[in-house]
Design a protein around this motif. Structure first.
Motif, PDB file in Angstrom:
ATOM      1  N   VAL A  63       0.854  -1.188   0.000  1.00  0.00           N
ATOM      2  CA  VAL A  63       0.000   0.000   0.000  1.00  0.00           C
ATOM      3  C   VAL A  63       0.897   1.247   0.000  1.00  0.00           C
ATOM      4  O   VAL A  63       1.632   1.495   0.954  1.00  0.00           O
ATOM      5  CB  VAL A  63      -0.923   0.024   1.240  1.00  0.00           C
ATOM      6  CG1 VAL A  63      -1.900   1.193   1.146  1.00  0.00           C
ATOM      7  CG2 VAL A  63      -1.676  -1.285   1.386  1.00  0.00           C
ATOM      8  N   LYS A  64       0.836   1.992  -1.097  1.00  0.00           N
ATOM      9  CA  LYS A  64       1.657   3.207  -1.207  1.00  0.00           C
ATOM     10  C   LYS A  64       0.949   4.332  -0.449  1.00  0.00           C
ATOM     11  O   LYS A  64      -0.185   4.672  -0.746  1.00  0.00           O
ATOM     12  CB  LYS A  64       1.843   3.568  -2.681  1.00  0.00           C
ATOM     13  CG  LYS A  64       2.965   4.568  -2.935  1.00  0.00           C
ATOM     14  CD  LYS A  64       3.050   4.965  -4.392  1.00  0.00           C
ATOM     15  CE  LYS A  64       3.840   4.006  -5.246  1.00  0.00           C
ATOM     16  NZ  LYS A  64       5.292   4.211  -5.132  1.00  0.00           N
ATOM     17  N   ILE A  65       1.649   4.914   0.508  1.00  0.00           N
ATOM     18  CA  ILE A  65       1.006   5.850   1.437  1.00  0.00           C
ATOM     19  C   ILE A  65       1.264   7.302   1.029  1.00  0.00           C
ATOM     20  O   ILE A  65       2.370   7.652   0.623  1.00  0.00           O
ATOM     21  CB  ILE A  65       1.532   5.632   2.871  1.00  0.00           C
ATOM     22  CG1 ILE A  65       1.368   4.173   3.305  1.00  0.00           C
ATOM     23  CG2 ILE A  65       0.821   6.574   3.852  1.00  0.00           C
ATOM     24  CD1 ILE A  65      -0.050   3.724   3.527  1.00  0.00           C
ATOM     25  N   GLY A  66       0.226   8.124   1.171  1.00  0.00           N
ATOM     26  CA  GLY A  66       0.346   9.567   0.916  1.00  0.00           C
ATOM     27  C   GLY A  66      -0.495  10.005  -0.267  1.00  0.00           C
ATOM     28  O   GLY A  66      -0.477   9.377  -1.325  1.00  0.00           O
ATOM     29  N   ALA A  67      -1.216  11.118  -0.108  1.00  0.00           N
ATOM     30  CA  ALA A  67      -1.980  11.693  -1.224  1.00  0.00           C
ATOM     31  C   ALA A  67      -1.033  12.211  -2.291  1.00  0.00           C
ATOM     32  O   ALA A  67      -1.353  12.245  -3.474  1.00  0.00           O
ATOM     33  CB  ALA A  67      -2.860  12.832  -0.717  1.00  0.00           C
ATOM     34  N   CYS A  68       0.158  12.601  -1.877  1.00  0.00           N
ATOM     35  CA  CYS A  68       1.160  13.218  -2.751  1.00  0.00           C
ATOM     36  C   CYS A  68       2.407  12.340  -2.740  1.00  0.00           C
ATOM     37  O   CYS A  68       2.943  12.037  -1.677  1.00  0.00           O
ATOM     38  CB  CYS A  68       1.459  14.611  -2.195  1.00  0.00           C
ATOM     39  SG  CYS A  68       2.919  15.399  -2.857  1.00  0.00           S
ATOM     40  N   THR A  69       2.864  11.908  -3.929  1.00  0.00           N
ATOM     41  CA  THR A  69       4.027  11.001  -3.974  1.00  0.00           C
ATOM     42  C   THR A  69       5.298  11.703  -4.421  1.00  0.00           C
ATOM     43  O   THR A  69       6.335  11.052  -4.571  1.00  0.00           O
ATOM     44  CB  THR A  69       3.747   9.804  -4.915  1.00  0.00           C
ATOM     45  OG1 THR A  69       3.468  10.326  -6.225  1.00  0.00           O
ATOM     46  CG2 THR A  69       2.584   8.965  -4.426  1.00  0.00           C
ATOM     47  N   TRP A  70       5.256  13.014  -4.644  1.00  0.00           N
ATOM     48  CA  TRP A  70       6.436  13.756  -5.117  1.00  0.00           C
ATOM     49  C   TRP A  70       6.967  14.675  -4.031  1.00  0.00           C
ATOM     50  O   TRP A  70       6.228  15.471  -3.454  1.00  0.00           O
ATOM     51  CB  TRP A  70       6.100  14.559  -6.373  1.00  0.00           C
ATOM     52  CG  TRP A  70       4.781  15.285  -6.338  1.00  0.00           C
ATOM     53  CD1 TRP A  70       3.555  14.748  -6.643  1.00  0.00           C
ATOM     54  CD2 TRP A  70       4.534  16.642  -5.937  1.00  0.00           C
ATOM     55  NE1 TRP A  70       2.569  15.706  -6.468  1.00  0.00           N
ATOM     56  CE2 TRP A  70       3.136  16.884  -6.048  1.00  0.00           C
ATOM     57  CE3 TRP A  70       5.355  17.692  -5.526  1.00  0.00           C
ATOM     58  CZ2 TRP A  70       2.555  18.110  -5.743  1.00  0.00           C
ATOM     59  CZ3 TRP A  70       4.759  18.920  -5.225  1.00  0.00           C
ATOM     60  CH2 TRP A  70       3.384  19.110  -5.333  1.00  0.00           C
ATOM     61  N   PRO A  71       8.278  14.581  -3.756  1.00  0.00           N
ATOM     62  CA  PRO A  71       8.879  15.522  -2.816  1.00  0.00           C
ATOM     63  C   PRO A  71       8.722  16.943  -3.348  1.00  0.00           C
ATOM     64  O   PRO A  71       8.807  17.162  -4.571  1.00  0.00           O
ATOM     65  CB  PRO A  71      10.357  15.113  -2.789  1.00  0.00           C
ATOM     66  CG  PRO A  71      10.390  13.710  -3.299  1.00  0.00           C
ATOM     67  CD  PRO A  71       9.255  13.602  -4.264  1.00  0.00           C
ATOM     68  N   PRO A  72       8.486  17.941  -2.462  1.00  0.00           N
ATOM     69  CA  PRO A  72       8.195  19.315  -2.910  1.00  0.00           C
ATOM     70  C   PRO A  72       9.259  19.898  -3.837  1.00  0.00           C
ATOM     71  O   PRO A  72       8.920  20.681  -4.718  1.00  0.00           O
ATOM     72  CB  PRO A  72       8.136  20.100  -1.597  1.00  0.00           C
ATOM     73  CG  PRO A  72       7.763  19.098  -0.567  1.00  0.00           C
ATOM     74  CD  PRO A  72       8.365  17.810  -0.995  1.00  0.00           C
ATOM     75  N   ALA A  73      10.513  19.504  -3.691  1.00  0.00           N
ATOM     76  CA  ALA A  73      11.562  20.129  -4.503  1.00  0.00           C
ATOM     77  C   ALA A  73      11.822  19.378  -5.812  1.00  0.00           C
ATOM     78  O   ALA A  73      12.833  19.602  -6.468  1.00  0.00           O
ATOM     79  CB  ALA A  73      12.846  20.246  -3.689  1.00  0.00           C
ATOM     80  N   SER A  74      10.924  18.507  -6.224  1.00  0.00           N
ATOM     81  CA  SER A  74      11.144  17.719  -7.448  1.00  0.00           C
ATOM     82  C   SER A  74      11.099  18.597  -8.693  1.00  0.00           C
ATOM     83  O   SER A  74      10.413  19.618  -8.718  1.00  0.00           O
ATOM     84  CB  SER A  74      10.048  16.657  -7.581  1.00  0.00           C
ATOM     85  OG  SER A  74       9.969  15.858  -6.433  1.00  0.00           O
ATOM     86  N   PRO A  75      11.799  18.174  -9.762  1.00  0.00           N
ATOM     87  CA  PRO A  75      11.697  18.898 -11.038  1.00  0.00           C
ATOM     88  C   PRO A  75      10.285  18.793 -11.626  1.00  0.00           C
ATOM     89  O   PRO A  75       9.569  17.823 -11.370  1.00  0.00           O
ATOM     90  CB  PRO A  75      12.717  18.180 -11.929  1.00  0.00           C
ATOM     91  CG  PRO A  75      13.125  16.941 -11.229  1.00  0.00           C
ATOM     92  CD  PRO A  75      12.739  17.055  -9.795  1.00  0.00           C
ATOM     93  N   GLU A  76       9.903  19.801 -12.409  1.00  0.00           N
ATOM     94  CA  GLU A  76       8.524  19.895 -12.912  1.00  0.00           C
ATOM     95  C   GLU A  76       8.006  18.641 -13.634  1.00  0.00           C
ATOM     96  O   GLU A  76       6.883  18.211 -13.374  1.00  0.00           O
ATOM     97  CB  GLU A  76       8.349  21.119 -13.817  1.00  0.00           C
ATOM     98  CG  GLU A  76       8.285  22.431 -13.060  1.00  0.00           C
ATOM     99  CD  GLU A  76       7.306  22.406 -11.890  1.00  0.00           C
ATOM    100  OE1 GLU A  76       6.158  21.997 -12.079  1.00  0.00           O
ATOM    101  OE2 GLU A  76       7.710  22.790 -10.780  1.00  0.00           O
ATOM    102  N   PRO A  77       8.793  18.057 -14.551  1.00  0.00           N
ATOM    103  CA  PRO A  77       8.229  16.892 -15.261  1.00  0.00           C
ATOM    104  C   PRO A  77       7.911  15.741 -14.303  1.00  0.00           C
ATOM    105  O   PRO A  77       6.925  15.019 -14.489  1.00  0.00           O
ATOM    106  CB  PRO A  77       9.355  16.481 -16.228  1.00  0.00           C
ATOM    107  CG  PRO A  77      10.239  17.688 -16.334  1.00  0.00           C
ATOM    108  CD  PRO A  77      10.131  18.404 -15.033  1.00  0.00           C
ATOM    109  N   TYR A  78       8.738  15.597 -13.264  1.00  0.00           N
ATOM    110  CA  TYR A  78       8.486  14.529 -12.293  1.00  0.00           C
ATOM    111  C   TYR A  78       7.215  14.823 -11.482  1.00  0.00           C
ATOM    112  O   TYR A  78       6.397  13.935 -11.237  1.00  0.00           O
ATOM    113  CB  TYR A  78       9.699  14.360 -11.369  1.00  0.00           C
ATOM    114  CG  TYR A  78       9.562  13.174 -10.450  1.00  0.00           C
ATOM    115  CD1 TYR A  78       9.700  11.883 -10.952  1.00  0.00           C
ATOM    116  CD2 TYR A  78       9.254  13.336  -9.110  1.00  0.00           C
ATOM    117  CE1 TYR A  78       9.543  10.781 -10.125  1.00  0.00           C
ATOM    118  CE2 TYR A  78       9.090  12.251  -8.269  1.00  0.00           C
ATOM    119  CZ  TYR A  78       9.240  10.971  -8.780  1.00  0.00           C
ATOM    120  OH  TYR A  78       9.072   9.888  -7.969  1.00  0.00           O
TER     121      TYR A  78
END
Lengths: 315, 315
Positions: A139-154
């Motif tokens: 079970v992948k946890i979190g509504a958001c899977t991208w760290p805030p400082a990620s590059p835009e395409p990611y």
């Protein structure tokens, strides 16, 4: 000691053919009798699978799992996390032992995919070792899977997946499942089925995970033993939640909770017997910087509510 | 009874000049002695302010606040939420009374902006009524301020604000503050200053909110009385958290927690005296559909950790 995780990652020499062991600790001695004993785990439910020409995790049958370092910076990030986490004095020992795989350094292994080019692997405890008939859920946890400082395409890629799955709505998504039912029949939904799950579908999978029947019905017969009681999933998740309410060291973007139990043993062992709750997949963990991981915590609370509803409904 | 909030919203007749009261209950009788007694509240810290040519909330000085219905569907949404919430049998009375403004229907009021075109207003308890020297803070809760089913341009606009503020990182952002310091000196940061707050800035504002000094220093002298103790902010937020761990009726996107206390009275009244913790701004509330509001809950837990750190640091 390097206190900030980001500083540790920066301090690591880059991986190269001449420097495949970039970590601080010496690699673990192999426990497998021979390389040929290593094999793809039978019970993997999510992530890349090892095959003739693909890298994937391997188990040695003696309790260890070898996870190939992922491409890009992800492999280094995950290894650096294990390194930082396993030696961090502020992590309660009980949390580390109960909810995280044991880490035994890294190891170069030859691979069928690229003969002559050994690939670095994380050496971890095999979380399903010792289970005769493992029923497993990722079970992948979190509504958001991208760290805030990620590059835009990611960010765009992850956001599309989070909105296209149940992540945004539920705060988590099921990434894989394998359930052993009556007479050893195994139910293992394929990835398209998993990816298409909506809220009702997630509820069905969570019920089916603790059902003894082999068909599509869900009797939830194992709910009291697996989800409920002392040492069951709920009590373990609540202990984890109490830690997430105060821990500000790491933010676990895109990490999963792996659930496991032995379908053969669980009825015999009684409530909580052999039930495992572990965090896995740390390629996107970042520094907490003094703030709690509200994204993981919110999703964890949502999962707890789903599971406690099932326990409450089961007589 | 209409059980789903979305169905209630759909069932409402659209607002029109011929049908300005679209709600089910009759409008409240005015308590103000005359319309001329209505005035813009002195202590508003966020949102549109009423002025000669702008709509904004008005207070009657007798305990009621009149909030103009917002444009588009937002006004109807917020009114429908108050209607559904105030009569919902599954909302514990203690939660409704302690943490939400009392709702007294809607009322058409003449406005200076458009003479001859009265505008519908929500009639609510004035949350700051009775406070002689109100110190107020508005904290918008949730890493994500857009309901999942929002149209794309709205998602993009909110996401940019959430990423550009502390919302994504902290799970909340400060939307406004007004602090009465020693000798009645008022500190009230302007919007650009509020919008530019980073994590350290948020921590500073949360400390300054309970400081008695008038300058930029923060002695946190009022932290034990306002944040700590029985009836203080922390104990109220924890009670609210316990409800959010189980409530699956509503998801409070873009809602705020309004904190208020009387700077003159708080020292005299002792711990918790007069401290108010209320939810406000419900134009983007949607049906919970059996799932907890993990987004609000995560942000609430993060705010609790920030405030409990301040209490722990204060002797």
């Amino acid at each position: 000691m390097i206190s900030r995780f980001a500083d540790l990652v920066k301090s690591l020499p880059r991986r190269s053919p001449a420097n495949p062991f970039f970590l601080l600790r010496p690699p673990a001695a192999p426990r497998a009798r021979a390389m040929s004993d290593l094999r793809a785990p039978e019970h993997q439910v999510a992530g890349h699978r090892a095959s003739f020409n693909k890298l994937g995790p391997l188990v040695d049958g003696a309790g260890l799992l070898y996870k190939p370092l992922q491409a890009g910076d992800r492999g280094e990030q995950e290894a650096a996390f294990y390194e930082a986490f396993s030696s961090h004095p502020a992590i309660p020992r009980r949390i580390r032992d109960a909810f995280f795989p044991g880490f035994h350094g890294t190891r170069l292994l030859p691979t069928a995919a690229r003969p002559g080019e050994p690939h670095p692997h994380l050496v971890l405890d095999d979380l399903l070792a010792g289970l005769e008939a493992p029923s497993v859920m990722d079970v992948k946890i979190g509504a958001c899977t991208w760290p805030p400082a990620s590059p835009e395409p990611y960010v765009a890629k992850c956001l599309a997946k989070d909105r296209g799955s149940t992540s945004v709505v539920l705060g988590f998504r099921v990434s894989g499942a394998r359930v052993v039912g009556a007479g050893g029949a195994v139910w293992r939904p394929e990835r398209p089925e998993i990816k298409a799950l909506d809220t009702a579908g997630v509820r069905r999978v969570l019920r089916r995970y603790v059902s003894s029947v082999a068909d599509e019905g869900a009797d939830c017969a194992l709910a009291p033993a697996v989800y409920g009681g002392e040492g069951g999933v709920l009590s373990q998740l609540r202990e984890l939640k109490a830690w997430f309410e105060v821990q500000t060291l790491f933010h676990f973007y895109s990490a999963s909770i792996l659930l496991g139990y032995d379908a053969n043993a669980v009825a015999a062992a009684g409530p909580g017997g052999g039930v495992r709750v572990k965090l896995v997949d740390f390629a996107h963990v970042v520094d907490g910087d003094g703030v709690i991981d509200h994204n993981f915590l919110g999703g964890l609370c949502s999962l707890i509510k789903f599971i406690s509803d099932i326990v409450d409904e089961t007589p």
